[in-house]
Design a protein around this motif. Sequence first.
Motif, PDB file in Angstrom:
ATOM      1  N   ALA A  43      37.688 -40.411  28.132  1.00  0.00           N
ATOM      2  CA  ALA A  43      38.516 -39.237  28.422  1.00  0.00           C
ATOM      3  C   ALA A  43      37.646 -37.995  28.606  1.00  0.00           C
ATOM      4  CB  ALA A  43      39.520 -39.019  27.296  1.00  0.00           C
ATOM      5  N   ILE A  44      36.641 -37.858  27.736  1.00  0.00           N
ATOM      6  CA  ILE A  44      35.736 -36.706  27.845  1.00  0.00           C
ATOM      7  C   ILE A  44      34.963 -36.770  29.158  1.00  0.00           C
ATOM      8  CG2 ILE A  44      33.677 -35.618  26.840  1.00  0.00           C
ATOM      9  CD1 ILE A  44      34.775 -36.470  24.065  1.00  0.00           C
ATOM     10  N   ASP A  45      34.466 -37.974  29.497  1.00  0.00           N
ATOM     11  CA  ASP A  45      33.732 -38.135  30.756  1.00  0.00           C
ATOM     12  C   ASP A  45      34.619 -37.779  31.946  1.00  0.00           C
ATOM     13  OD1 ASP A  45      31.638 -38.973  29.214  1.00  0.00           O
ATOM     14  OD2 ASP A  45      31.806 -41.105  29.713  1.00  0.00           O
ATOM     15  N   ASP A  46      35.872 -38.234  31.916  1.00  0.00           N
ATOM     16  CA  ASP A  46      36.805 -37.930  33.002  1.00  0.00           C
ATOM     17  C   ASP A  46      37.052 -36.429  33.108  1.00  0.00           C
ATOM     18  OD1 ASP A  46      37.102 -40.573  33.690  1.00  0.00           O
ATOM     19  OD2 ASP A  46      38.909 -40.880  32.482  1.00  0.00           O
ATOM     20  N   ALA A  47      37.195 -35.782  31.942  1.00  0.00           N
ATOM     21  CA  ALA A  47      37.451 -34.344  31.952  1.00  0.00           C
ATOM     22  C   ALA A  47      36.262 -33.590  32.552  1.00  0.00           C
ATOM     23  CB  ALA A  47      37.750 -33.841  30.541  1.00  0.00           C
ATOM     24  N   TYR A  48      35.037 -34.053  32.255  1.00  0.00           N
ATOM     25  CA  TYR A  48      33.854 -33.447  32.882  1.00  0.00           C
ATOM     26  C   TYR A  48      33.887 -33.661  34.386  1.00  0.00           C
ATOM     27  CZ  TYR A  48      30.946 -31.994  28.879  1.00  0.00           C
ATOM     28  OH  TYR A  48      30.438 -31.330  27.793  1.00  0.00           O
ATOM     29  N   THR A  49      34.154 -34.917  34.796  1.00  0.00           N
ATOM     30  CA  THR A  49      34.146 -35.257  36.216  1.00  0.00           C
ATOM     31  C   THR A  49      35.112 -34.372  37.003  1.00  0.00           C
ATOM     32  OG1 THR A  49      33.696 -37.530  35.600  1.00  0.00           O
ATOM     33  CG2 THR A  49      34.437 -37.163  37.855  1.00  0.00           C
ATOM     34  N   HIS A  50      36.264 -34.074  36.409  1.00  0.00           N
ATOM     35  CA  HIS A  50      37.277 -33.308  37.130  1.00  0.00           C
ATOM     36  C   HIS A  50      37.224 -31.812  36.847  1.00  0.00           C
ATOM     37  CE1 HIS A  50      38.783 -37.443  37.422  1.00  0.00           C
ATOM     38  NE2 HIS A  50      39.286 -37.050  38.570  1.00  0.00           N
ATOM     39  N   GLY A  51      36.146 -31.390  36.229  1.00  0.00           N
ATOM     40  CA  GLY A  51      35.932 -29.945  36.073  1.00  0.00           C
ATOM     41  C   GLY A  51      36.707 -29.280  34.955  1.00  0.00           C
ATOM     42  N   PHE A  52      37.245 -30.080  34.005  1.00  0.00           N
ATOM     43  CA  PHE A  52      37.961 -29.468  32.881  1.00  0.00           C
ATOM     44  C   PHE A  52      37.034 -29.204  31.702  1.00  0.00           C
ATOM     45  CE2 PHE A  52      41.410 -31.868  35.071  1.00  0.00           C
ATOM     46  CZ  PHE A  52      42.056 -30.753  35.579  1.00  0.00           C
ATOM     47  N   LEU A  53      35.831 -29.734  31.786  1.00  0.00           N
ATOM     48  CA  LEU A  53      34.804 -29.438  30.792  1.00  0.00           C
ATOM     49  C   LEU A  53      33.545 -29.068  31.557  1.00  0.00           C
ATOM     50  CD1 LEU A  53      35.265 -32.351  28.202  1.00  0.00           C
ATOM     51  CD2 LEU A  53      35.686 -29.920  27.764  1.00  0.00           C
ATOM     52  N   GLY A  54      32.627 -28.384  30.882  1.00  0.00           N
ATOM     53  CA  GLY A  54      31.382 -27.990  31.525  1.00  0.00           C
ATOM     54  C   GLY A  54      31.404 -26.507  31.852  1.00  0.00           C
ATOM     55  N   LYS A  55      30.701 -26.169  32.939  1.00  0.00           N
ATOM     56  CA  LYS A  55      30.558 -24.744  33.304  1.00  0.00           C
ATOM     57  C   LYS A  55      31.788 -24.239  34.056  1.00  0.00           C
ATOM     58  CE  LYS A  55      26.172 -24.271  31.978  1.00  0.00           C
ATOM     59  NZ  LYS A  55      26.044 -23.637  30.660  1.00  0.00           N
ATOM     60  N   ASN A  56      32.149 -23.005  33.800  1.00  0.00           N
ATOM     61  CA  ASN A  56      33.151 -22.277  34.586  1.00  0.00           C
ATOM     62  C   ASN A  56      34.415 -23.113  34.849  1.00  0.00           C
ATOM     63  OD1 ASN A  56      34.259 -20.226  36.077  1.00  0.00           O
ATOM     64  ND2 ASN A  56      33.115 -20.712  37.953  1.00  0.00           N
ATOM     65  N   ILE A  57      35.092 -23.489  33.783  1.00  0.00           N
ATOM     66  CA  ILE A  57      36.248 -24.372  33.882  1.00  0.00           C
ATOM     67  C   ILE A  57      37.370 -23.717  34.698  1.00  0.00           C
ATOM     68  CG2 ILE A  57      38.043 -25.586  32.559  1.00  0.00           C
ATOM     69  CD1 ILE A  57      35.975 -25.667  30.226  1.00  0.00           C
ATOM     70  N   GLY A  58      37.760 -24.389  35.759  1.00  0.00           N
ATOM     71  CA  GLY A  58      38.846 -23.903  36.618  1.00  0.00           C
ATOM     72  C   GLY A  58      38.598 -22.501  37.165  1.00  0.00           C
ATOM     73  N   GLY A  59      37.331 -22.158  37.356  1.00  0.00           N
ATOM     74  CA  GLY A  59      37.018 -20.844  37.907  1.00  0.00           C
ATOM     75  C   GLY A  59      37.279 -19.689  36.948  1.00  0.00           C
ATOM     76  N   SER A  60      37.445 -20.007  35.664  1.00  0.00           N
ATOM     77  CA  SER A  60      37.811 -18.984  34.682  1.00  0.00           C
ATOM     78  C   SER A  60      36.611 -18.241  34.118  1.00  0.00           C
ATOM     79  CB  SER A  60      38.531 -19.648  33.514  1.00  0.00           C
ATOM     80  OG  SER A  60      37.619 -20.532  32.860  1.00  0.00           O
ATOM     81  N   GLY A  61      35.420 -18.806  34.348  1.00  0.00           N
ATOM     82  CA  GLY A  61      34.228 -18.228  33.743  1.00  0.00           C
ATOM     83  C   GLY A  61      33.976 -18.756  32.335  1.00  0.00           C
ATOM     84  N   PHE A  62      34.879 -19.598  31.857  1.00  0.00           N
ATOM     85  CA  PHE A  62      34.730 -20.152  30.501  1.00  0.00           C
ATOM     86  C   PHE A  62      33.961 -21.479  30.562  1.00  0.00           C
ATOM     87  CE2 PHE A  62      36.722 -22.888  27.122  1.00  0.00           C
ATOM     88  CZ  PHE A  62      36.082 -22.281  26.047  1.00  0.00           C
ATOM     89  N   ASP A  63      32.907 -21.577  29.744  1.00  0.00           N
ATOM     90  CA  ASP A  63      32.105 -22.800  29.669  1.00  0.00           C
ATOM     91  C   ASP A  63      32.401 -23.521  28.367  1.00  0.00           C
ATOM     92  OD1 ASP A  63      30.867 -21.672  31.874  1.00  0.00           O
ATOM     93  OD2 ASP A  63      29.126 -20.960  30.709  1.00  0.00           O
TER      94      ASP A  63
END
Lengths: 166, 446
Positions: B140-160
Amino acid sequence: MSFSATERRRAEHITAQYPQSRSATLPLLHMVQDRDGWVSPQGIEDVAEFLGLTPAIVLGTCSFYTMFKTAPVGRLVVSVCTNIACLVNGGPDLFEHLRREYAHSDDVYVEEVECLAACDLAPVLQVNYEFHGPLTGETAVALIERYRAGELKARTISGTRQGSDH
Amino acid sequence: MAHETPVVTKFLRERPDDSWQFETARAFNAAYTRIEKAFSMGAEAIVEEVQKSGLRGKGGAGFGTGQKWSFLPKGVFPRYLCVNGDEGEPATFKDHMLVERDPHQLVEGVIITAYAIQANHAFIYLRGEFGLGTERLQQAIDDAYTHGFLGKNIGGSGFDLELVLHRGAGCYIAGDETGLLSSLEGERAMPRIKPPFPAAQGLYAAPTVVNNVETISTIPHIIAHGGDWYAGMGVNRSTGTRIFSVSGHVQRPGNYEIELGMTFRDLIEGLAGGMRDDRRMKFFIPGGASAPWLLPEHLDSPLDMDYAGAELRTMLGSGAITVFDETVDPLLVSWRLAKFYAHESCGKCTPCREGSSWIEKVLYRMVNGRGRPEDLDLLLSFGNNIVPGLNAPFAQTTICALGPSTMSHVVSLDRWFREEIIERLERDTARRRSLEIVSVSAGAGS
């Protein structure tokens, strides 16, 4: 001996996830346990060398946790719960039955453990951290024999999926 | 009539065969859609909304979640979020289910919580024995990273946000808030003296929030429906729903998510089907192994965290209810719990380290017919060194709550079964004496 090139890459990947490298102690101990089948003195030294700690510090952490086996245990760890929900549902008998059955086995290690958080399956046991229950002495032996025969694919000794990266 | 009110368990029941998969969770459970709303609300508004919901920690202590978040000192960074998934309290099996069967709900809760407390690094400390849980949560964590929900600048919000799954290795006390932090730092999972509380100095001595898996899994729903919606469920200061793990001698052991305020009777007899084999209930443990026991006469009490403490002198703790029928020997259950605490005591505080093993030794002889009439009082005298006064709410001479927990079952023996036990100990003693006389006279005659 220390980590192979592959092990070192894996260890570096794990350690990089933490702000402080010592946090990787548990994951790395799981890793060497999977490699050697137990946490050997060599495994302790490898982890210590990689993290820049003394072997005594790593062993001190290691010996606190029941999943780390500091003596060889064979191929299959069978963990039988005898805590309260299993206690009143036949857990102790299940444990005694399996302990006797595999007393002289080289590859099956039967241990009594605390509550495994699966009380709806009482009496419950794990084979290399895969849950099974409810079981009787007979059905449990049949199950373990299927693992021994390779009909059921067991997780590693530390409970990870064979060939998995995690 | 007793009925469930599924919130965090709704989706995993609807899709029993694939609820843990990313595509399914996205398509049928709106997974990760609450993040956007949370980001648009802003960090402070989320904390306020969670405070408004009345959400309280579901790991055991029942502390206000929003309140806990608000204790973080302003302007001190980095901060950390640690999710407690070490679930080791005997008879509790709710987090096990949530992690295996709805890991995306948990990951989404982590993202929202981390955003709310402004942490850029989160850890989920998962019980090492959860083989399948580790696999599914990591996926689940890997999937969330793959789809941009984890990592840098989540959803363009600037939140890492970096999220790490940390596997434990078999240890009850790693489920204590500060024991968990010690373990996560690569040490023995020994609890630490508070203060400083983790909010001020937690992981790596930085401000840290530690929340239970079920608590964090609730967060996306509070964001979706609002704090008032959540506060509208439940009773008094026990708002919302809770998952109760019911086990022991009931027809249908399992996890039941209900609105707080329901009675023990509706839960045990209604949802869990009542007693097995037409037997009568002898006693039950209402909140995990650390909670003092209750009797059938308490079945009509409400599942209300404060009522349990103030009126019943016990706790709903981790939400684990274990039911024992009339064939069960209370001394046997008590001894098994004593053995558990003696094994799991980390050894840091003397009263608990020494006390827990002496309690186990004395109970062992009591359960095996070698007890003495004064043994119950002997146990209470040990206990008084761990829990001065021996009365709930427990005072303690130990750093963490494991110390008092070693006495919960002994206090229960004294509270509910004192006469029965003393009578039995007197009988056992008389029988042993008569055997001694027989053997002495046999010896004299030979």
